[in-house]
Design an enzyme around this catalytic site. Sequence first.
Site, PDB file in Angstrom:
ATOM      1  N   CYS A  64       0.825  -1.215   0.000  1.00  0.00           N
ATOM      2  CA  CYS A  64       0.000   0.000   0.000  1.00  0.00           C
ATOM      3  C   CYS A  64       0.860   1.267   0.000  1.00  0.00           C
ATOM      4  O   CYS A  64       0.673   2.151  -0.846  1.00  0.00           O
ATOM      5  CB  CYS A  64      -0.962  -0.033   1.176  1.00  0.00           C
ATOM      6  SG  CYS A  64      -0.209  -0.488   2.744  1.00  0.00           S
TER       7      CYS A  64
HETATM    8  N1  LIG Z   1      -4.389  -4.581   4.774  1.00  0.00           N
HETATM    9  C1  LIG Z   1      -3.817  -3.841   3.816  1.00  0.00           C
HETATM   10  O1  LIG Z   1      -4.071  -2.622   3.699  1.00  0.00           O
HETATM   11  C2  LIG Z   1      -2.871  -4.459   2.848  1.00  0.00           C
HETATM   12  C3  LIG Z   1      -2.481  -5.782   2.957  1.00  0.00           C
HETATM   13  N2  LIG Z   1      -1.607  -6.305   2.053  1.00  0.00           N
HETATM   14  C4  LIG Z   1      -1.181  -7.693   2.145  1.00  0.00           C
HETATM   15  O2  LIG Z   1      -2.270  -8.541   1.780  1.00  0.00           O
HETATM   16  C5  LIG Z   1      -2.227  -9.755   2.519  1.00  0.00           C
HETATM   17  C6  LIG Z   1      -3.534  -9.913   3.274  1.00  0.00           C
HETATM   18  O3  LIG Z   1      -3.659  -8.799   4.147  1.00  0.00           O
HETATM   19  P1  LIG Z   1      -4.958  -8.557   5.046  1.00  0.00           P
HETATM   20  O4  LIG Z   1      -6.182  -8.784   4.261  1.00  0.00           O
HETATM   21  O5  LIG Z   1      -4.750  -7.242   5.692  1.00  0.00           O
HETATM   22  O6  LIG Z   1      -4.784  -9.747   6.136  1.00  0.00           O
HETATM   23  P2  LIG Z   1      -5.819 -10.350   7.179  1.00  0.00           P
HETATM   24  O7  LIG Z   1      -5.012 -10.716   8.366  1.00  0.00           O
HETATM   25  O8  LIG Z   1      -6.970  -9.439   7.343  1.00  0.00           O
HETATM   26  O9  LIG Z   1      -6.316 -11.702   6.439  1.00  0.00           O
HETATM   27  C7  LIG Z   1      -5.510 -12.801   6.212  1.00  0.00           C
HETATM   28  C8  LIG Z   1      -6.340 -13.916   5.625  1.00  0.00           C
HETATM   29  O10 LIG Z   1      -5.528 -15.065   5.365  1.00  0.00           O
HETATM   30  C9  LIG Z   1      -6.187 -16.239   5.910  1.00  0.00           C
HETATM   31  N3  LIG Z   1      -5.156 -17.246   6.131  1.00  0.00           N
HETATM   32  C10 LIG Z   1      -4.212 -17.282   7.101  1.00  0.00           C
HETATM   33  N4  LIG Z   1      -3.429 -18.386   6.956  1.00  0.00           N
HETATM   34  C11 LIG Z   1      -3.884 -19.038   5.851  1.00  0.00           C
HETATM   35  C12 LIG Z   1      -3.502 -20.258   5.202  1.00  0.00           C
HETATM   36  N5  LIG Z   1      -2.484 -20.991   5.653  1.00  0.00           N
HETATM   37  N6  LIG Z   1      -4.189 -20.654   4.115  1.00  0.00           N
HETATM   38  C13 LIG Z   1      -5.248 -19.928   3.666  1.00  0.00           C
HETATM   39  N7  LIG Z   1      -5.671 -18.771   4.249  1.00  0.00           N
HETATM   40  C14 LIG Z   1      -4.984 -18.336   5.322  1.00  0.00           C
HETATM   41  C15 LIG Z   1      -6.884 -15.671   7.131  1.00  0.00           C
HETATM   42  O11 LIG Z   1      -7.907 -16.498   7.619  1.00  0.00           O
HETATM   43  P3  LIG Z   1      -7.665 -17.613   8.768  1.00  0.00           P
HETATM   44  O12 LIG Z   1      -6.500 -17.149   9.611  1.00  0.00           O
HETATM   45  O13 LIG Z   1      -8.948 -17.664   9.511  1.00  0.00           O
HETATM   46  O14 LIG Z   1      -7.336 -18.862   8.026  1.00  0.00           O
HETATM   47  C16 LIG Z   1      -7.470 -14.399   6.520  1.00  0.00           C
HETATM   48  O15 LIG Z   1      -8.576 -14.746   5.705  1.00  0.00           O
HETATM   49  C17 LIG Z   1      -0.994  -9.664   3.436  1.00  0.00           C
HETATM   50  O16 LIG Z   1       0.117 -10.259   2.808  1.00  0.00           O
HETATM   51  C18 LIG Z   1      -0.789  -8.157   3.546  1.00  0.00           C
HETATM   52  O17 LIG Z   1       0.566  -7.865   3.833  1.00  0.00           O
HETATM   53  C19 LIG Z   1      -1.148  -5.574   0.998  1.00  0.00           C
HETATM   54  C20 LIG Z   1      -1.498  -4.272   0.831  1.00  0.00           C
HETATM   55  C21 LIG Z   1      -2.385  -3.594   1.766  1.00  0.00           C
HETATM   56  C1  LIG Z   2      -0.810   0.091   9.055  1.00  0.00           C
HETATM   57  C2  LIG Z   2       0.037  -1.124   8.755  1.00  0.00           C
HETATM   58  O1  LIG Z   2       0.383  -1.870   9.650  1.00  0.00           O
HETATM   59  N1  LIG Z   2       0.377  -1.298   7.477  1.00  0.00           N
HETATM   60  C3  LIG Z   2       1.172  -2.414   7.050  1.00  0.00           C
HETATM   61  C4  LIG Z   2       1.365  -2.376   5.552  1.00  0.00           C
HETATM   62  C5  LIG Z   2       0.321  -3.130   4.788  1.00  0.00           C
HETATM   63  C6  LIG Z   2       0.764  -3.462   3.366  1.00  0.00           C
HETATM   64  O2  LIG Z   2       0.907  -2.743   2.429  1.00  0.00           O
HETATM   65  O3  LIG Z   2       1.030  -4.647   3.181  1.00  0.00           O
HETATM   66  P1  LIG Z   2       2.260  -5.515   2.717  1.00  0.00           P
HETATM   67  O4  LIG Z   2       2.676  -6.066   4.010  1.00  0.00           O
HETATM   68  O5  LIG Z   2       1.640  -6.506   1.820  1.00  0.00           O
HETATM   69  O6  LIG Z   2       3.326  -4.810   2.038  1.00  0.00           O
HETATM   70  C7  LIG Z   2       2.551  -2.399   7.705  1.00  0.00           C
HETATM   71  O7  LIG Z   2       3.116  -1.348   7.955  1.00  0.00           O
HETATM   72  O8  LIG Z   2       3.102  -3.499   7.835  1.00  0.00           O
END
Ligand SMILES: NC(=O)C1=CN([C@@H]2O[C@H](COP(=O)(O)OP(=O)(O)OC[C@H]3O[C@@H](n4cnc5c(N)ncnc54)[C@H](OP(=O)(O)O)[C@@H]3O)[C@@H](O)[C@H]2O)C=CC1
Ligand SMILES: CC(=O)N[C@@H](CCC(=O)OP(=O)(O)O)C(=O)O
Length: 326
Positions: A155
């Site tokens: 992000c």
């Molecule tokens: N939040 C953000 O703004 C951003 C996030 N990201 C990246 O996107 C990814 C997801 O982030 P986010 O949605 O915030 O994470 P969350 O923690 O909200 O969700 C993670 C998901 O993965 C599932 N999960 C965990 N372990 C497994 C497994 N072994 N197999 C299948 N499913 C699994 C969890 O469910 P359960 O544990 O119940 O199985 C849950 O559905 C991360 O890599 C994050 O760094 C990237 C950009 C922005």
């Molecule tokens: C507020 C907050 O905690 N933000 C996350 C960034 C989320 C993101 O972009 O995800 P990736 O881990 O996929 O790069 C952090 O700083 O780790």
Amino acid sequence: MKQIAIIGASGYTGAQVTALIEAESSLAVYGLYVSENSLDKGKALHSLYPQYSHLSYALQPLSETAKNQIVSDCDAVVLATDHAVSLHLAAWFFAKGVAVFDLSGAYRFSDQSQYPKWYGFEHAYPEALSQAVYGLAEWNAESIKNAKLIAVPGCYPTASLLALKPLADLMTPTLPVINAVSGVTGAGRKAQLHTSFCEVSLTPYGVLGHRHQPEIATHLGQEVIFTPHLGNFKRGILATITVSLKAGTTAQEIEQAYRKYEDSPLIHVKQNEFPKVDDVAHTANCHLGWKFDPDTGYIVVGSAIDNLMKGASSQALQCIKIHFGL
Ligand SMILES: NC(=O)C1=CN([C@@H]2O[C@H](COP(=O)(O)OP(=O)(O)OC[C@H]3O[C@@H](n4cnc5c(N)ncnc54)[C@H](OP(=O)(O)O)[C@@H]3O)[C@@H](O)[C@H]2O)C=CC1
Ligand SMILES: CC(=O)N[C@@H](CCC(=O)OP(=O)(O)O)C(=O)O
């Protein structure tokens, strides 16, 4: 109709990308998956997210059988999972020939040696890694079209790179300084003390050591100073970036550089006007605003996105549509 499986669908980005894919007439949600031992397995997505009352898909455990079914029936998987989970799943699905759109950081560096330092693991899949492309949609469309493993950018890097890349030829060697504030959904859905309501108060974190610093530097081709902050709001990122430009640079040259985005409907650029998080929250847009001081040669650029949308899920959707020519 392209069939898409979403893994990690109960998380913030997984649920968001499910809603986006569901709304596309050329894409179908094949199935939603969580870990085999997930407390949410069997639940309907809308029971976790009542705002998606139309999404009654059940969250299924990602068993070996489910993985093999995905391989035989799907055109693509979206991995909305943690880096260490995506690392293995992306390589597995990639080896089976399914297009992979990974929201994690597990494939964003082509240099294997970066992973132990920034992600805490050795990258065990050099073949998959060598084929991965960085899914910054407005910049890498051609490679996104041709690759089967797309590493959707982080992000903060999305907000930062969209602001900085047009200026690359105008910069001096002085390091650009990026100060960025993220809403708390950036940390994901699982409960942690530092993201609980009473604990969050605007503060920097990861100072001089956040993994997005090398991600930005790698894909900009120039070192940067990057300081993220956690703010007490839910969604959005605002990056305020100070850059030293070469002597003699004019405002017209900067305007010309940002014309790169004139055919990019999601990127809105303004001069002498700065973006606000609320104007991009829940949208796929990036708002950029800049002001230049010709006396000092400094430009300040503001970049606002929704971390769950352009910073993750809607950028993944852009990559899927580019990849499949939709
Ligand atoms: N939040 C953000 O703004 C951003 C996030 N990201 C990246 O996107 C990814 C997801 O982030 P986010 O949605 O915030 O994470 P969350 O923690 O909200 O969700 C993670 C998901 O993965 C599932 N999960 C965990 N372990 C497994 C497994 N072994 N197999 C299948 N499913 C699994 C969890 O469910 P359960 O544990 O119940 O199985 C849950 O559905 C991360 O890599 C994050 O760094 C990237 C950009 C922005
Ligand atoms: C507020 C907050 O905690 N933000 C996350 C960034 C989320 C993101 O972009 O995800 P990736 O881990 O996929 O790069 C952090 O700083 O780790």
